[in-house]
Structure formats: C-alpha cells, structure tokens
Motif scaffolding. Structure first.
Motif, PDB file in Angstrom:
ATOM      1  N   ARG A 183       0.826  -1.203   0.000  1.00  0.00           N
ATOM      2  CA  ARG A 183       0.000   0.000   0.000  1.00  0.00           C
ATOM      3  C   ARG A 183       0.865   1.260   0.000  1.00  0.00           C
ATOM      4  O   ARG A 183       0.610   2.211  -0.744  1.00  0.00           O
ATOM      5  N   GLU A 184       1.924   1.255   0.811  1.00  0.00           N
ATOM      6  CA  GLU A 184       2.802   2.425   0.887  1.00  0.00           C
ATOM      7  C   GLU A 184       3.516   2.653  -0.440  1.00  0.00           C
ATOM      8  O   GLU A 184       3.615   3.783  -0.925  1.00  0.00           O
ATOM      9  N   LEU A 185       4.005   1.577  -1.061  1.00  0.00           N
ATOM     10  CA  LEU A 185       4.674   1.718  -2.358  1.00  0.00           C
ATOM     11  C   LEU A 185       3.705   2.208  -3.430  1.00  0.00           C
ATOM     12  O   LEU A 185       4.049   3.083  -4.244  1.00  0.00           O
ATOM     13  N   LEU A 186       2.499   1.681  -3.446  1.00  0.00           N
ATOM     14  CA  LEU A 186       1.510   2.132  -4.436  1.00  0.00           C
ATOM     15  C   LEU A 186       1.133   3.589  -4.228  1.00  0.00           C
ATOM     16  O   LEU A 186       0.954   4.335  -5.200  1.00  0.00           O
ATOM     17  N   ASP A 187       1.025   4.024  -2.989  1.00  0.00           N
ATOM     18  CA  ASP A 187       0.731   5.440  -2.704  1.00  0.00           C
ATOM     19  C   ASP A 187       1.849   6.330  -3.222  1.00  0.00           C
ATOM     20  O   ASP A 187       1.599   7.387  -3.806  1.00  0.00           O
ATOM     21  N   LEU A 188       3.099   5.899  -3.017  1.00  0.00           N
ATOM     22  CA  LEU A 188       4.233   6.678  -3.510  1.00  0.00           C
ATOM     23  C   LEU A 188       4.231   6.732  -5.043  1.00  0.00           C
ATOM     24  O   LEU A 188       4.497   7.775  -5.641  1.00  0.00           O
ATOM     25  N   LEU A 189       3.920   5.621  -5.673  1.00  0.00           N
ATOM     26  CA  LEU A 189       3.910   5.569  -7.138  1.00  0.00           C
ATOM     27  C   LEU A 189       2.762   6.385  -7.734  1.00  0.00           C
ATOM     28  O   LEU A 189       2.890   6.911  -8.839  1.00  0.00           O
ATOM     29  N   GLU A 190       1.685   6.489  -7.014  1.00  0.00           N
ATOM     30  CA  GLU A 190       0.530   7.251  -7.515  1.00  0.00           C
ATOM     31  C   GLU A 190       0.892   8.700  -7.766  1.00  0.00           C
ATOM     32  O   GLU A 190       0.400   9.330  -8.700  1.00  0.00           O
ATOM     33  N   ASP A 191       1.780   9.240  -6.944  1.00  0.00           N
ATOM     34  CA  ASP A 191       2.190  10.635  -7.078  1.00  0.00           C
ATOM     35  C   ASP A 191       3.426  10.823  -7.955  1.00  0.00           C
ATOM     36  O   ASP A 191       3.809  11.947  -8.250  1.00  0.00           O
ATOM     37  N   ALA A 192       4.060   9.716  -8.351  1.00  0.00           N
ATOM     38  CA  ALA A 192       5.305   9.808  -9.136  1.00  0.00           C
ATOM     39  C   ALA A 192       4.977   9.936 -10.620  1.00  0.00           C
ATOM     40  O   ALA A 192       3.992   9.385 -11.099  1.00  0.00           O
ATOM     41  N   PRO A 193       5.804  10.672 -11.366  1.00  0.00           N
ATOM     42  CA  PRO A 193       5.559  10.809 -12.817  1.00  0.00           C
ATOM     43  C   PRO A 193       5.703   9.472 -13.525  1.00  0.00           C
ATOM     44  O   PRO A 193       6.496   8.622 -13.119  1.00  0.00           O
ATOM     45  N   TRP A 194       4.953   9.269 -14.579  1.00  0.00           N
ATOM     46  CA  TRP A 194       4.991   8.011 -15.360  1.00  0.00           C
ATOM     47  C   TRP A 194       5.688   8.232 -16.668  1.00  0.00           C
ATOM     48  O   TRP A 194       5.570   9.195 -17.340  1.00  0.00           O
TER      49      TRP A 194
END
Length: 194
Positions: A183-194
C-alpha cells in the motif's frame, strides 16, 4: 499485457515463519497489487504451475520467472537466458546495465528489471549500479523496473533516477505486514511521474 508500476517477486524462504506465500500475496492483492512474478526456482515445474494457479485464483496477474508455465500471463527471463520466451507470451528480462536493457528491448522484450538499485539482503555483496544507468535505460522504449533493495524509503529516488516502476521482493516478503508495504509503495507511485 498492461504492466503496472509495481511488480512483486516471490521468495517464500524470506517469509516470516508460519506465513504462507499464497496468503501473503492475497493480502497484497487486497492492498492493490496486480502483478506477481513467481520465482520459487527450487520447486518442480508442477509445483510452480500449481502456485501460478493459486495466485491467479486470488486475483493476481502472474508472470513466471525463467520459463513459461501453464497459466502464466508472461515470462521474466534471467539475463543469461535465450532471447525469446516460448508460447509467444509477453516477456521481460533481468538486466544489470542500461546496455542490457537496450539489447533486451531490441530482441522484443516488453519490459526489463534493472538491478540492483540499492544494497539488498536478498543478494548480499552485490554493489548497486550507477544511478545514471536508469536514465540511459529509459531511452530503450520499454518499461524499466528498479529492482534490488527497493523499500518505501528509496522508492521515490528510484523513479527520480528514471525507472518507470518498482520491482520488490525482500521488503514485502520479509515484512510482518506485507500488504502495508505494498500500500505504501503504491501510494508513492501514484504521485510519481509516469
């Protein structure tokens, strides 16, 4: 196959005593994980196929490591493997330099992992690759996942270096609560540029 930003690689030997691999992955799927790379290379092909089926049943899209297994949606090849995976499945490759990522992309890989990003207890003694390798690898035209020593503490750095996504094993497999790490990794990735 639509690739996510987070791949989980399995290693049941790192699980806390008493925790089953299938239940750990099921908890991670409930937390939002979609794709799992089944390793467990010490198991027989039949046991690995049963694991692919069990993890598919809990909702994961399963990629098999090293060889095509019945029921897998793709294959993740080691850096030393033959170029093309059997059965026309989408495939990726483990890489240890930007050059290897470019070679894999030219051979038809749909993704690559580039490792190790950081020091890792899973493979002690391996030195992390230069951070600049991720930016060069990003020009290969396929998604590149940072692998090796990935944790919630360095995940943003991996993306900032040029990785498209994260491939994680130890931080999840060894966790008392694997789902919370996912969950923590997915939250961080949600805000990261793709």
């Amino acid at each position: 196959m639509n690739l996510p930003r987070l791949l989980l690689l399995t290693d049941r030997s790192q699980l806390p005593l008493g925790r089953s691999l299938v239940s750990a992955v099921a908890d991670c799927v409930d937390a939002g994980l979609t794709h799992v790379v089944v390793r467990e290379l010490d198991e027989t092909p039949l046991a690995r196929m049963a694991l692919v089926a069990a993890l598919t049943e809990v909702g994961a899209t399963v990629i098999s490591a090293h060889d095509a297994l019945h029921g897998a949606a793709g294959v993740h090849l080691p850096s030393s493997a033959a170029t093309v995976a059997p059965r026309d499945l989408p495939w990726g490759r483990s890489c240890h330099s930007a050059t290897e990522v470019h070679v894999a992309a030219a051979a038809g890989a749909a993704w690559a992992t580039l490792s190790p990003f950081a020091a890792t207890a899973s493979k002690p003694g391996r030195r992390p690759i230069e951070r600049g390798e991720y930016a060069v690898a990003a020009t290969a035209g396929i998604p590149v996942f940072a692998l090796g020593g990935i944790t919630p503490e360095n995940a943003v750095d991996a993306i900032a270096c040029g990785a498209d996504g994260l491939a994680v094993m130890g931080a999840v497999m060894r966790a008392a609560d694997p789902a919370s790490v996912v969950r923590e990794l997915l939250d961080l990735l949600e805000d990261a540029p793709w």
